[in-house]
Design an enzyme around this catalytic site. Structure first.
Site, short mmCIF file in Angstrom:
data_model
loop_
_atom_site.label_atom_id
_atom_site.label_comp_id
_atom_site.label_asym_id
_atom_site.label_seq_id
_atom_site.Cartn_x
_atom_site.Cartn_y
_atom_site.Cartn_z
N SER A 99 4.05 38.72 -38.12
CA SER A 99 3.93 37.45 -38.86
C SER A 99 4.88 37.51 -40.04
O SER A 99 5.09 38.57 -40.64
CB SER A 99 2.50 37.27 -39.36
OG SER A 99 1.64 37.00 -38.28
N HIS A 115 18.83 39.31 -34.66
CA HIS A 115 17.61 38.75 -34.10
C HIS A 115 17.93 38.19 -32.72
O HIS A 115 17.60 37.04 -32.40
CB HIS A 115 17.01 37.69 -35.03
CG HIS A 115 15.62 38.01 -35.45
ND1 HIS A 115 14.67 37.06 -35.73
CD2 HIS A 115 15.02 39.20 -35.64
CE1 HIS A 115 13.55 37.67 -36.07
NE2 HIS A 115 13.73 38.97 -36.02
N ASN A 116 18.60 39.02 -31.92
CA ASN A 116 19.12 38.55 -30.63
C ASN A 116 18.02 38.24 -29.63
O ASN A 116 18.03 37.18 -29.00
CB ASN A 116 20.03 39.62 -30.02
CG ASN A 116 21.13 40.05 -30.99
OD1 ASN A 116 21.42 39.33 -31.92
ND2 ASN A 116 21.71 41.21 -30.75
N HIS A 137 14.26 50.33 -32.39
CA HIS A 137 14.43 49.39 -33.49
C HIS A 137 14.03 50.01 -34.83
O HIS A 137 14.66 49.76 -35.85
CB HIS A 137 13.58 48.14 -33.21
CG HIS A 137 14.01 46.93 -33.98
ND1 HIS A 137 15.08 46.15 -33.60
CD2 HIS A 137 13.53 46.38 -35.11
CE1 HIS A 137 15.22 45.17 -34.46
NE2 HIS A 137 14.29 45.28 -35.40
#
Lengths: 224, 735
Positions: free
Chosen positions: B318, B98-99, B52
Site C-alpha cells: 500500500s 516500475h516496469n 528486488h
C-alpha cells in the site's frame, strides 16, 4: 499591508505566489491556513493559489469551499476588497459562488501545461490597469479542469458587464467563448486559469505576469 | 483470504517454491532459524530475499560501481544518494523502475512508481524539486500499446502534478521488443540543507516505531516477488499485485515529514519509506542498519481491509506510508504534528536490544527471526554468462542504407516516434510548478535553478538500448557518456549518477552476459567522468514468454552549473551565426535510427566507440562554454547530424544553410562524442584558435529553410512545414 495567500491541503502553487510577491514585487505576503476563521488584520488582498486542494476529489474546488477560512474570504470579498483565484483558486471561487460558471475537464480530457497567448479584454480593472486593451500576453497554463462553462444567459451577462478579462488566443481546453479569466460585477474578484506567477521573471520565460501584480499593488497603494 | 499452512505443510507442499524461494534457500532459512519457518516467516524471507530487495543476482556486478568521491555525502544503501554542491546544500536523487506494475495496470503502475521515488527523496530530509522519466514502449501500431502509453503518461502526470513537483524532462522510445514489457523508470531530484540529512535507522532500546500515512490494504502484496519473476501469458492474474496511488495523501504526508525533519529533528532517530516489500523491508532494514532488534505489534497497524493476516500486513505495498523511529518521550508531539496534516501516526512497536525481529498478532508471536538473516544473509549468486548468439554470430559488416531520396528519408526520420517532438507526452506534465524551471526541451539536459543562489542543476535520463543490444559493454559506456554529454552541452559539470538496470532474467546466461558487460562498461565510464553511482535499482526478469527486452540501463545524471552565463540551450540564436560540428563522423550505421527505420530492427557490430576521445570532446566543449564563446550547443544522438540540425532549427524558428563533405548516409550516422555549436561571426578567430582543428565550420544560421548539402545529395525543406509535421507526428500516431 499584507497580501494573504490561502493555503488548503493540496495547494501547491502557494510558495510560487509567495516568492513572486516577496522577491519580485517587494510586498509582504503571508500564508493563511484553511482552518483559520479570520484573515490577518492588515490584509489588503486575498490570493488563492493553484494546486489540487483536497486532491481535486469530488470536483476541483468542491471541498475547499467548505473550509473555515472561506467565510472570512467571502466577507472580505463582499466588502469590496480584492480577491484573486488562480487555477485551482479560480475553481474554488466558482464553487464558492463568488464567480459565476464552472470549470470542467479540458475537452482533450488531458492535463495541459504550456505557455498560452492571452488577450486582455478589459483593462479597466484593479488587476489589469497596467495592460493595454487587446494586449497579447503570454502566461503558462497547467490544468486538467480549465474548460470554463456557463449558460448563454450568464455569458450574455458577463459580456454586458465587461466581466471577461482574459481570453485565449487559441482556445486550449474548450472554454466557452475562449474565456481564460473573469471578474465579478463589482470588479474586485478575479478568477483565471493561467498562471501569472509563473510568468513574472525573465529567466523563467517571461514577465507579462508582473503587470497583473503591479496593477493590483498600485491599486492598493493608491487606495491608502 | 489466504489459507495459512503449518510449518510442516509448507515444507511438505513446498509452498516456498511458489514464492520464489529455492530449495537451497529454504534450507538456509531453516539453518538461520534452527527450525522450520512458519507461514509468516516464510513470507518475510521470500520478500527480503527476492532479487528486488536483496540484489542476489546482481550484487557481484553492482560492487564494481564507483560509489564514493569527495562530493558524495551518501552513496547507495539509503533511500537516495546525496551529493554536496557547496554552501551547506546538497542534491539528493534516485531513480526507480516500475516496469512490471506498469505492464499490468499502467495508470496505477506508473503513478505509484512516481510516488515511491518521491518518498525516497523526502525520507532523506530533502524537498523534491524535479521529476524525470525514462519510458520504452512497443511500436505504436496496436491499440494495447497506445493504451499503455496513454495511461502511463496519465499516471506519471497525475501524481507529479498533484504533488506540485515539476516533471522537467525524460525520454520516450518505441521498439517492438518492449511490446509486452514496457519500461517505466522515474527519477526524483531533491534539494537538502545538509544539516537536515536523515538515515533509515532504528536505534536506541525503547525508542518508538511509528507508522505514518495511509492505511494498509491488500494491494501490492508480493509486489517485490512479482517484480522478480518473468511474465507468462497468465500475467493478467497478477493485477492484484499492483498498488493504488493517492497523491493527495502523499502531499500531506510529505509536508508532515518535512516539517518534522526540518523543525523538530530532535524527535527523530530515523525515517524510511515503506516501498518494495512494505513494512517488512523498511522495519527490518532500519533495525539491521542500526544494529538493534525490533518488536512490532501488528494489531496496531492501521488497516483499511478486514481480517488481514500478518503475512498480508507485512508484505502489502500500500502506498503513501513511512516508518519512523521516534525518540522516547516525543510520541505525543509527533502524533500532534501529523494530526495537523490529517495524516495518521501510530506507534506500532519499539526498538529492542539484540538481533531478534519479532512480530505479535492477537497476542501471539507470529515471527521471531534474526534480523540480519533477513536483511544481510540472502544468498548471492554468480550466474553463468554467455555471449548472446546474435552477437557471436553476427556478420562483421556495417549496414549499407539505401537513400534514394534524401529529403524523403530525412522527413520520414523526423516522423519516427522516437525522434518526433514529444509534446503530446510532455505537455501532460506540469513542468513549471515551484517556478524554478529554466529550461526543459530547449536544452539537452533540463535546467532547474536553486532559488537564492546563482547555481542551477542540469539533469537528464538516458539509455540507448539498441546500442546495448548490439554491444552491451560499449553500450554501457555510451549510456553514461551520453548522459554526461547532455549535462556538458547544457553548461554543467556532471556530479554523479543514479541508474535503473532493466534487463532480462539473470538465470538466462545470455541476459546475464548483457548485465555483466553493461555494468562493466558503465563502471569504466563512471570512473573516467568521476560520476559515482549514488543510488539506483535493478529490475531483472523483464521478459515475456522467454523474450527479454533489450538491455536497458537507464542513467540518470545530475550536473551543476555554477554560473548562469554558462547555461547553454540548443536553439539557433541569430541569423548569421556560424555552425560548427565537433567530433568525427563515419559511415557506421549499425544500431542507428536509420537502420531501425529501414530494416525494422538493428543488427551487426556496433559502431566504434572511444571513451577517452569522448571525454576529451566533452572537456573541449566545457572550455568553450566557460569561455562564453557559444551561442548554442546540441549533442548529436538518434538520427545523427541531419536530425540534430533540424532540432536546433525547430527550437528557434531560424533555418540553416549547411554544406558538409559527408555523404548522405553519414548525415544519419550516430557516432558519439559529437556536438553542433553556433558562434557569433565576430568570435570566429578566437573560437578557431581555441578549438585548433577539432571543429569544422559547416554553415550558417538563417533563413526559413533547412538546407543541408552533402557530397552526393541535398536536403532543402521549408522550416515551418517540416517543424509542423515533426511536432504533430507523435500525437497523430498515438491516436
Amino acid at each position: 499591508m499584507i497580501y494573504s495567500i490561502i493555503r488548503f491541503p493540496g495547494s501547491n502553487c502557494d510558495w510560487d505566489m509567495y516568492y513572486v510577491l516577496r522577491d519580485v514585487m517587494n510586498v509582504v505576503p503571508q500564508f493563511v491556513d484553511y482552518r483559520e476563521k479570520s484573515l490577518p488584520q492588515d490584509t489588503v488582498a486575498v490570493l488563492i493559489p493553484g494546486g489540487f486542494s483536497y486532491g481535486d476529489y469530488l470536483r476541483s474546488g468542491a471541498i475547499a469551499r467548505f473550509s473555515p477560512i472561506m467565510d472570512a474570504v467571502k466577507k472580505f470579498a463582499y466588502a469590496g476588497n480584492p480577491v484573486i483565484g488562480i487555477c485551482n483558486g479560480f475553481q474554488i471561487l466558482t464553487e464558492a459562488g463568488l464567480l459565476p460558471g464552472a470549470l470542467r475537464s479540458n475537452d482533450s480530457l488531458n492535463f495541459i501545461c504550456k505557455p498560452q497567448k492571452l488577450v486582455v479584454e478589459n483593462n479597466q480593472t484593479i488587476f489589469t490597469k497596467r495592460f493595454d486593451l487587446k494586449q497579447t500576453v503570454m502566461f503558462p497554463i497547467a490544468h486538467g479542469e480549465g474548460n470554463y462553462y456557463c449558460d448563454s444567459a450568464t455569458l450574455q451577462d458577463l459580456k454586458d458587464h465587461h466581466q471577461i478579462v482574459l481570453r485565449y488566443q487559441n482556445n486550449p481546453n474548450g472554454s466557452t467563448d475562449d474565456i481564460a479569466g473573469i471578474i465579478n460585477q463589482k470588479g474586485n474578484v478575479l478568477g483565471m486559469m493561467p498562471h501569472p506567477e509563473r510568468a513574472s521573471e525573465a529567466v523563467l520565460g517571461g514577465e507579462d505576469g508582473k503587470m497583473l501584480f503591479q496593477s493590483l499593488i498600485e491599486s492598493m497603494t493608491q487606495n491608502v | 483470504m489466504m489459507k495459512k499452512l503449518t510449518p510442516t505443510e509448507i515444507r511438505d507442499q513446498k509452498l516456498y517454491l511458489q514464492w520464489g524461494i529455492s530449495e537451497d534457500e529454504y534450507q538456509k532459512i531453516n539453518d538461520a532459524l534452527g527450525r522450520l519457518p512458519n507461514f509468516t516467516e516464510t513470507g518475510l524471507f521470500a520478500a527480503m530475499w527476492s532479487e528486488h530487495c536483496a540484489y542476489k543476482n546482481s550484487k557481484p556486478l553492482l560492487k564494481q560501481f564507483p560509489t564514493t568521491g569527495s562530493q558524495i555525502l551518501q552513496g547507495p544503501g539509503e533511500g537516495a544518494g546525496i551529493v554536496d554542491i557547496g554552501n551547506n546544500q546538497a542534491v539528493v536523487f534516485k531513480a526507480e523502475s516500475h516496469n512490471h506494475p506498469t505492464a499490468v495496470e499502467p495508470y496505477q503502475g506508473a503513478a505509484t512508481g512516481v510516488g515511491g521515488i518521491i518518498r525516497d527523496i523526502f525520507s532523506m530530509g530533502a524537498r523534491p524539486i524535479a521529476l524525470m522519466d525514462s519510458l520504452h514502449f512497443g511500436e505504436l501500431n496496436d491499440a494495447h500499446t497506445k493504451y499503455l502509453v496513454d495511461q502511463t503518461i496519465a499516471g506519471i502526470g497525475d501524481y507529479g502534478n498533484c504533488m506540485g513537483i515539476p516533471t522537467v524532462g525524460g525520454e520516450t522510445t518505441f521498439d517492438t521488443i518492449y511490446q509486452n514489457n514496457p519500461v517505466m523508470n522515474a527519477m526524483c531530484v531533491g534539494l537538502l540543507d545538509i544539516n537536515d540529512q536523515q538515515k533509515g535507522a532504528a536505534a536506541g532500546v525503547g525508542n518508538a516505531i511509528y507508522y505514518v500515512g495511509a492505511k494498509t490494504g491488500r494491494d501490492g502484496i508480493q509486489g517485490a516477488i512479482f517484480a522478480s519473476t518473468e511474465f507468462s501469458d497468465e500475467q493478467e492474474t497478477q493485477r492484484s499485485a499492483v498498488q493504488v496511488g493517492d497523491p493527495f495523501a502523499e502531499k500531506q504526508l510529505m509536508e508532515a515529514c518535512l516539517e518534522l525533519i526540518h523543525n523538530h529533528s530532535e524527535y527523530l532517530v530515523g525515517i524510511q519509506d515503506m516501498g518494495a516489500a512494505g513494512l517488512i523491508s523498511s522495519s527490518a532494514e532500519m533495525a539491521a542498519k542500526a544494529g538493534y532488534g525490533m518488536h512490532l505489534n501488528l494489531d496496531l497497524v492501521p488497516q483499511r481491509e478486514e481480517e488481514m493476516i500478518p503475512y498480508e500486513l507485512m508484505l502489502s505495498e500500500s502506498q503513501e506510508r513511512m516508518l519512523l523511529c521516534v525518540k522516547q518521550g516525543f510520541e505525543p508531539a509527533v502524533e500532534a504534528l501529523f494530526a495537523k496534516y490529517e495524516s495518521e501516526a501510530v506507534k506500532i512497536g519499539e526498538v529492542t536490544a539484540g538481533d531478534r525481529y519479532q512480530l505479535t498478532f492477537k497476542g501471539v508471536q507470529v515471527a521471531d527471526v534474526p534480523v540480519h538473516a533477513l536483511v544481510d544473509e540472502a544468498p548471492v549468486y554468480h550466474q553463468p554468462s554467455q555471449k548472446p548468439q546474435h552477437i557471436s554470430e553476427t556478420k562483421k559488416q556495417q549496414y549499407q542504407p539505401k537513400i534514394e531520396n534524401l529529403t524523403k528519408t530525412f522527413q520520414a526520420m523526423l516522423q519516427q516516434p522516437t525522434i518526433a517532438h514529444k509534446g503530446a507526452i510532455f505537455e501532460r506534465y506540469d513542468s513549471q510548478v515551484q517556478t524554478n524551471t529554466i529550461s526543459t526541451t530547449q536544452s539537452d539536459a533540463a535546467v532547474v535553478r536553486i532559488r537564492g543562489t546563482q547555481k542551477t542543476l542540469a539533469m537528464t535520463t538516458d539509455a540507448n538500448p539498441r546500442y546495448l543490444y548490439l554491444d552491451p559493454y560499449y553500450g554501457g559506456q555510451i549510456a553514461v557518456s551520453e548522459a554526461a554529454r547532455n549535462i556538458v552541452a547544457t553548461g554543467g559539470i556532471p556530479l554523479a549518477i543514479t541508474d535503473c538496470l532493466n534487463f532480462g532474467s539473470p538465470e538466462d546466461p545470455e541476459s546475464f552476459y548483457e548485465l555483466e558487460q553493461a555494468t562493466k562498461g558503465m563502471t569504466e565510464a563512471c570512473k573516467l567522468f568521476d560520476t559515482p553511482v549514488i543510488s539506483g535499482n535493478v529490475s531483472l526478469y523483464n521478459e515475456s514468454n522467454q523474450q527479454p527486452i533489450y538491455p536497458t540501463p537507464m542513467v540518470g545524471m545530475v550536473g551543476l552549473i555554477e554560473n548562469p552565463a554558462w547555461i547553454t540551450t540548443i536553439d539557433f540564436k541569430k541569423s548569421g551565426d556560424l555552425i560548427y560540428i565537433l567530433g568525427e563522423t563515419t559511415a557506421e550505421l549499425n544500431g542507428s535510427e536509420l537502420q531501425k527505420m529501414q530494416l525494422g530492427h538493428v543488427e551487426g557490430p556496433l559502431f566504434n566507440f572511444d571513451l577517452r576521445y569522448e571525454q576529451e570532446q566533452q572537456e573541449l566543449l566545457t572550455q568553450l562554454i566557460h569561455a562564453e564563446l557559444l551561442n548554442s550547443a546540441h549533442d548529436l544522438a538518434e538520427g545523427g547530424l541531419a536530425v540534430g540540425l533540424a532540432e536546433c532549427a525547430f527550437a528557434s524558428e531560424l533555418g540553416c544553410d549547411v554544406k558538409t563533405n559527408l555523404t548522405a548516409t553519414e548525415l544519419f550516422a550516430e557516432n558519439q562524442a559529437r556536438f553542433i555549436v553556433t558562434i557569433a561571426p565576430d568570435k570566429q578567430k578566437i573560437f578557431e584558435a581555441q578549438v585548433a582543428n577539432r571543429a569544422t565550420l559547416i554553415g550558417q544560421v538563417g533563413g526559413k529553410r533547412i538546407k543541408i548539402a552533402t557530397m552526393d545529395d541535398v536536403i532543402d525543406v521549408d522550416l515551418k512545414n517540416t517543424k509542423e509535421s515533426w511536432k504533430g507526428a507523435l500525437a497523430w500516431q498515438l491516436n
